[in-house]
Design an enzyme around this catalytic site. Structure first.
Site, PDB file in Angstrom:
ATOM      1  N   ASP A 181      -7.217  -1.330  -4.537  1.00 15.81           N
ATOM      2  CA  ASP A 181      -8.325  -1.109  -3.612  1.00 15.81           C
ATOM      3  C   ASP A 181      -9.355  -0.151  -4.209  1.00 15.81           C
ATOM      4  OD1 ASP A 181      -6.985  -2.743  -1.793  1.00 15.81           O
ATOM      5  OD2 ASP A 181      -6.062  -1.033  -0.758  1.00 15.81           O
ATOM      6  N   ASP A 217       0.852  -1.185   0.000  1.00 19.59           N
ATOM      7  CA  ASP A 217       0.000   0.000   0.000  1.00 19.59           C
ATOM      8  C   ASP A 217       0.887   1.233   0.000  1.00 19.59           C
ATOM      9  OD1 ASP A 217      -2.429  -1.394   0.060  1.00 19.59           O
ATOM     10  OD2 ASP A 217      -2.467  -1.457   2.236  1.00 19.59           O
TER      11      ASP A 217
END
Length: 161
Positions: free
Chosen positions: A136, A117
């Site tokens: 995401d 991330d």
């Protein structure tokens, strides 16, 4: 189905390319933080071993395989559902984005043992501590397209009577 396949491939490649450029080329893994357009957009290095927002990140390593299996099962279920129903263009795009994003995160778990991330967004005096990735965004956006633009099969059944 061609639209779904192209959408999935695009989501998968865009996510993986973004991670390669930001985390590896810009060496975010080393420097840990880059303020791009503070506070709205920042790059913060993150290793997500859990699910959304790092929930269950302290679970044993076996949970990684459970999450991989769950993601694959969900992708297969969405694919089967889309093939069985005449949904139209945008739901096919949504399904492709969802599947491509999910498989991009699966690849991360297979390669690294966690999902990479790097995006952090804050605004209006609220400091958001969470990081996420492009996959995401595609998963969320794809689900929204499916929820709001897929025709209701009950409505078709009523019209057919």
């Amino acid at each position: 189905m061609r639209t779904l396949a192209w959408s999935a491939l695009a989501a998968f490649l865009i996510d993986q390319l973004s991670k390669y450029l930001v985390i590896h080329q810009m060496e975010l893994w080393r420097i840990r933080a880059v303020d791009v357009l503070p506070p709205v957009l920042n790059f913060r290095y993150g290793e997500n071993r859990g699910i959304n927002f790092g929930l269950f990140s302290d679970a044993p390593d076996a949970s990684r395989w459970v999450l991989i299996g769950l993601a694959v099962v969900i992708c297969i279920a969405v694919l089967i559902w889309v093939r069985r129903h005449d949904l139209g263009l945008w739901p096919h795009v949504g399904a492709g984005l969802l599947i491509g994003g999910a498989l991009a995160n699966v690849l991360d778990r297979l390669i690294y043992g966690y999902v990479l991330d790097f995006l952090n967004m804050s605004c209006c005096g609220i400091n958001n501590p969470f990081v996420f990735n492009i996959a995401d965004v595609f998963i969320f956006g794809g689900a929204i397209l499916l929820i709001f633009l897929a025709p209701d099969p009950k409505e078709k059944a009523k019209k057919g009577q």
